[in-house]
Design a protein around this motif. Structure first.
Motif, PDB file in Angstrom:
ATOM      1  N   LEU A   1      29.352  35.810  17.758  1.00  0.00           N
ATOM      2  CA  LEU A   1      29.737  34.439  18.086  1.00  0.00           C
ATOM      3  C   LEU A   1      31.240  34.206  17.937  1.00  0.00           C
ATOM      4  N   GLN A   2      31.836  34.893  16.924  1.00  0.00           N
ATOM      5  CA  GLN A   2      33.280  34.732  16.716  1.00  0.00           C
ATOM      6  C   GLN A   2      34.080  35.228  17.930  1.00  0.00           C
ATOM      7  N   ASN A   3      33.650  36.292  18.582  1.00  0.00           N
ATOM      8  CA  ASN A   3      34.418  36.885  19.695  1.00  0.00           C
ATOM      9  C   ASN A   3      33.913  36.426  21.061  1.00  0.00           C
ATOM     10  N   PHE A   4      32.755  35.844  21.119  1.00  0.00           N
ATOM     11  CA  PHE A   4      32.193  35.436  22.407  1.00  0.00           C
ATOM     12  C   PHE A   4      33.049  34.391  23.124  1.00  0.00           C
ATOM     13  N   LEU A   5      33.528  33.406  22.345  1.00  0.00           N
ATOM     14  CA  LEU A   5      34.320  32.325  22.971  1.00  0.00           C
ATOM     15  C   LEU A   5      35.612  32.868  23.603  1.00  0.00           C
ATOM     16  N   SER A   6      36.275  33.790  22.911  1.00  0.00           N
ATOM     17  CA  SER A   6      37.545  34.331  23.447  1.00  0.00           C
ATOM     18  C   SER A   6      37.299  35.223  24.653  1.00  0.00           C
ATOM     19  N   LEU A   7      36.191  35.957  24.680  1.00  0.00           N
ATOM     20  CA  LEU A   7      35.914  36.839  25.817  1.00  0.00           C
ATOM     21  C   LEU A   7      35.341  36.075  26.996  1.00  0.00           C
ATOM     22  N   LYS A   8      34.677  34.907  26.658  1.00  0.00           N
ATOM     23  CA  LYS A   8      34.099  34.116  27.734  1.00  0.00           C
ATOM     24  C   LYS A   8      35.170  33.434  28.585  1.00  0.00           C
ATOM     25  N   ALA A   9      36.312  33.120  28.002  1.00  0.00           N
ATOM     26  CA  ALA A   9      37.387  32.447  28.741  1.00  0.00           C
ATOM     27  C   ALA A   9      37.903  33.346  29.864  1.00  0.00           C
ATOM     28  N   ALA A  10      38.300  32.750  31.009  1.00  0.00           N
ATOM     29  CA  ALA A  10      38.817  33.514  32.172  1.00  0.00           C
ATOM     30  C   ALA A  10      40.094  34.244  31.808  1.00  0.00           C
ATOM     31  N   PRO A  11      40.219  35.434  32.188  1.00  0.00           N
ATOM     32  CA  PRO A  11      41.435  36.202  31.887  1.00  0.00           C
ATOM     33  C   PRO A  11      42.634  35.631  32.652  1.00  0.00           C
ATOM     34  N   PRO A  12      43.846  35.823  32.176  1.00  0.00           N
ATOM     35  CA  PRO A  12      45.064  35.290  32.839  1.00  0.00           C
ATOM     36  C   PRO A  12      45.384  36.081  34.122  1.00  0.00           C
ATOM     37  N   THR A  13      44.649  35.825  35.179  1.00  0.00           N
ATOM     38  CA  THR A  13      44.859  36.542  36.463  1.00  0.00           C
ATOM     39  C   THR A  13      45.268  35.557  37.552  1.00  0.00           C
ATOM     40  N   LYS A  14      45.746  36.126  38.657  1.00  0.00           N
ATOM     41  CA  LYS A  14      46.243  35.344  39.813  1.00  0.00           C
ATOM     42  C   LYS A  14      45.137  35.192  40.853  1.00  0.00           C
ATOM     43  N   ASP A  15      45.144  34.071  41.545  1.00  0.00           N
ATOM     44  CA  ASP A  15      44.179  33.848  42.620  1.00  0.00           C
ATOM     45  C   ASP A  15      44.731  34.488  43.900  1.00  0.00           C
ATOM     46  N   TRP A  16      44.086  35.549  44.295  1.00  0.00           N
ATOM     47  CA  TRP A  16      44.575  36.328  45.455  1.00  0.00           C
ATOM     48  C   TRP A  16      43.886  35.932  46.764  1.00  0.00           C
ATOM     49  N   THR A  17      43.147  34.871  46.738  1.00  0.00           N
ATOM     50  CA  THR A  17      42.375  34.505  47.932  1.00  0.00           C
ATOM     51  C   THR A  17      43.267  34.259  49.147  1.00  0.00           C
ATOM     52  N   GLU A  18      44.306  33.512  48.951  1.00  0.00           N
ATOM     53  CA  GLU A  18      45.193  33.140  50.064  1.00  0.00           C
ATOM     54  C   GLU A  18      46.352  34.110  50.273  1.00  0.00           C
ATOM     55  N   VAL A  19      46.422  35.066  49.384  1.00  0.00           N
ATOM     56  CA  VAL A  19      47.537  36.030  49.495  1.00  0.00           C
ATOM     57  C   VAL A  19      47.216  37.065  50.571  1.00  0.00           C
ATOM     58  N   SER A  20      48.182  37.312  51.448  1.00  0.00           N
ATOM     59  CA  SER A  20      48.010  38.347  52.495  1.00  0.00           C
ATOM     60  C   SER A  20      49.376  38.921  52.882  1.00  0.00           C
ATOM     61  N   VAL A  21      49.352  40.060  53.486  1.00  0.00           N
ATOM     62  CA  VAL A  21      50.577  40.700  54.021  1.00  0.00           C
ATOM     63  C   VAL A  21      50.392  40.843  55.528  1.00  0.00           C
ATOM     64  N   ARG A  22      50.946  39.899  56.268  1.00  0.00           N
ATOM     65  CA  ARG A  22      50.805  39.909  57.728  1.00  0.00           C
ATOM     66  C   ARG A  22      52.191  39.667  58.374  1.00  0.00           C
ATOM     67  N   PRO A  23      52.995  40.697  58.514  1.00  0.00           N
ATOM     68  CA  PRO A  23      54.344  40.529  59.100  1.00  0.00           C
ATOM     69  C   PRO A  23      54.263  40.066  60.556  1.00  0.00           C
ATOM     70  N   SER A  24      55.184  39.195  60.990  1.00  0.00           N
ATOM     71  CA  SER A  24      55.217  38.679  62.363  1.00  0.00           C
ATOM     72  C   SER A  24      56.494  39.161  63.069  1.00  0.00           C
ATOM     73  N   TYR A  25      56.282  39.877  64.167  1.00  0.00           N
ATOM     74  CA  TYR A  25      57.423  40.364  64.974  1.00  0.00           C
ATOM     75  C   TYR A  25      57.551  39.608  66.295  1.00  0.00           C
ATOM     76  N   GLU A  26      56.642  38.680  66.540  1.00  0.00           N
ATOM     77  CA  GLU A  26      56.706  37.925  67.779  1.00  0.00           C
ATOM     78  C   GLU A  26      58.037  37.169  67.884  1.00  0.00           C
ATOM     79  N   GLY A  27      58.678  37.277  69.054  1.00  0.00           N
ATOM     80  CA  GLY A  27      59.943  36.571  69.288  1.00  0.00           C
ATOM     81  C   GLY A  27      61.170  37.331  68.840  1.00  0.00           C
ATOM     82  N   THR A  28      60.955  38.436  68.114  1.00  0.00           N
ATOM     83  CA  THR A  28      62.116  39.207  67.634  1.00  0.00           C
ATOM     84  C   THR A  28      62.903  39.785  68.811  1.00  0.00           C
TER      85      THR A  28
END
Length: 537
Positions: free
Chosen positions: A302-329
């Motif tokens: 019980l002492q360690n459950f609360l700390s492990l249950k919390a979400a880890p300090p990570t980034k939301d990568w849902t909207e992150v993408s690598v899509r370079p645009s060369y149109e118009g160059t």
């Protein structure tokens, strides 16, 4: 008898008509002696019977008998002269191959030093002179003496008939050419020689003119070569600059694309690194969760459950993408290149315009060719449509169907240039036309019909195809190179080429041609103005 004595005693044996030694000598009642044939031919050609020497007239034609005394004297004279010639011939030089031999000499043929036109023989001088009378015509030895004799009378051709332009003998001048202008050969020779001198002077003048023309052409070729070298050098410089500009733009485009790719790769690399770090942290958390899940110690769990249950300090990568645009160059790079090239082309056309402006000519309008509705300024520099048909002479030069006017000046060689202000006009036509086109009938503005023009209708310039320009020209320059077959139209203010006719073939005079078009209710009332040429800086 010596040669000298023969020379002194031969005058009494000469016929005063033929100037030859007597043949069948006869004596007239007045005591004068002539060859029988000579005096008979003389009386046959005249109505009156006159003595050729003293002009005594006989009522009836005398019956002429041969004078035996004179005949014997002539015969003796001939024999002695022949003997002297024969005895002295051994002292003369024998004729060598290629030299003319004497006809009088017997035995060894000696070298002839003179030709006798009376006896048609070649003579050795001085011995053979004993055989010839003083008045015989002598000349340097020549072949074919027969060609110098009259075929009709067998006498020397020593006269020239100016009337018939032919050579004649003494008898011809008395008989066939009696009323003609006959002169001695020497007189005609001197006259023709003087004419020949004039002809020679003219020929030399013609030669000199052609030599000067050759030098002029050579100089033109040298100037052409210099101009060609300059043009090639300038062309190489311009196209090298254009090539470098294109290559520079291409390199910049490639560098831009590659820089974008490098940025994309770096961004992707950073994203991956960051996510791998998070994965590592998440794996560590997963290991702790798994370990805790196996713990039976209620307090520790019980002492360690609360700390492990919390979400880890990570980034939301849902909207992150690598899509370079060369149109118009590429489009952007081409647009930038076009802008650079436009600036360079402007400089090029400015230089070209400056070159053609040096061929500027003074053009004025010809009122005798103007359509009756046109109004010309007093100085012949402006023209506009008046909308009023004037009563003018319908001369062959005047346009009657189309509102055109020609320039007074015509050009059939070289280069020429003039400028026309078209400011504030909604329609106009300019150019050049060949001299022979029909000014009364239907006109088609095409090179096939003898017109090389450009013009404005509405918002489009046509010449002969319709061109859409960024802006209407305010002043148009017209340049013609007759020999090159080139006609170019320039927007003077923009220093831009509007259109060029190339490969033309001109065979007659070219005239500048102008049309201000219809007044259009005042919308196109501004005049066309032939402007003085101010060379661009």
């Amino acid at each position: 008898m010596s040669a000298a004595s023969c020379l002194l005693s031969e005058d009494p044996f000469l016929c005063s008509i033929c100037l030859d030694v007597f043949t069948d000598p006869v004596t007239t009642p007045c005591g004068h002696n002539f060859c029988k044939n000579c005096i008979n031919e003389h009386w046959n050609s005249n109505v009156q019977y006159l003595c050729p020497m003293c002009k005594e007239m006989f009522n009836t034609r005398p019956d002429m008998k041969v004078n035996t005394f004179i005949s014997e004297m002539v015969s003796q004279f001939r024999q002695e002269a022949q003997q002297n010639a024969s005895s002295s011939s051994s002292e003369q030089q024998a004729a060598k191959p290629g030299e003319v031999p004497s006809d009088v000499c017997t035995g060894t043929k000696l070298k002839a030093l003179k030709s006798c036109l009376v006896l048609l023989v070649f003579l050795v001088i001085p011995v053979c002179l004993a055989f010839i009378y003083v008045r015989t015509q002598l000349m340097d030895p020549v072949e074919n003496l027969e060609d110098r004799m009259c075929t009709k009378h067998n006498k020397p051709l020593e006269l020239f008939c100016k009337t018939d332009q032919t050579f004649v003998c003494v008898f011809c001048s008395i008989l066939d050419h009696k009323t003609h202008d006959v002169v001695p050969l020497k007189e005609e020779y001197e006259r023709q020689k003087a004419e020949l001198g004039k002809t020679e002077a003219e020929i030399q003048k013609m030669i000199q003119k052609r030599r000067l023309k050759i030098e002029e052409i050579k100089h033109s070729v040298d100037l052409s070569k210099e101009a060609a070298d300059r043009e090639k050098a300038e062309g190489v410089q311009i196209f090298t600059a254009l090539k470098e500009s294109v290559e520079r733009s291409l390199n910049e485009l490639i560098e831009t694309i590659e820089e974008k790719q490098r940025t994309t790769e770096k961004q992707a690399e950073d994203f991956i690194k960051e996510m791998e770090q998070e994965i590592s942290e998440l794996k560590k958390r997963s290991s702790e969760v798994e370990k805790l899940s196996h713990s039976a110690d209620h307090l520790h769990f019980l002492q360690n459950f609360l700390s492990l249950k919390a979400a880890p300090p990570t980034k939301d990568w849902t909207e992150v993408s690598v899509r370079p645009s060369y149109e118009g160059t590429v489009v952007k790079a081409v647009a930038q290149l076009e802008e650079k090239l436009s600036k360079q082309m402007k400089k090029l056309f400015e230089a070209e315009l400056k070159r053609v402006q040096q061929y500027a000519v003074d053009v004025t309008l010809d009122p005798d060719t103007a359509h009756p509705v046109l109004i010309l300024s007093d100085d012949g520099k402006q023209v506009y449509d008046s909308d009023v048909w004037k009563n003018l002479p319908n001369n062959p030069e005047r346009f009657s169907s189309y509102i055109f006017v020609l320039g007074k000046q015509s050009f059939s060689s070289g280069r020429f240039y003039f400028e026309v202000q078209v400011k504030e006009k909604t329609g106009w036509t300019l150019g050049v036309a060949r001299e022979s086109f029909n000014r009364k009938g239907e006109i088609t503005l095409s090179p096939e019909d003898g017109f090389w023009t450009t013009g404005l209708t509405g918002n489009y310039v046509f010449s002969p195809v319709r061109l859409s320009l960024k802006s209407r020209p305010q002043k148009v320059g017209v340049f013609v190179d007759y020999e090159e077959g080139l006609i170019s139209f320039y927007d003077v203010d923009a220093a831009a080429l509007i259109y060029s006719f190339t490969g033309c073939s001109f065979t007659e005079k070219l005239y500048p041609i102008f049309s201000p078009h219809l007044n259009d209710g005042g919308k196109n009332s501004a005049p066309l103005i032939i402007s003085p040429v101010n060379q661009t800086a």
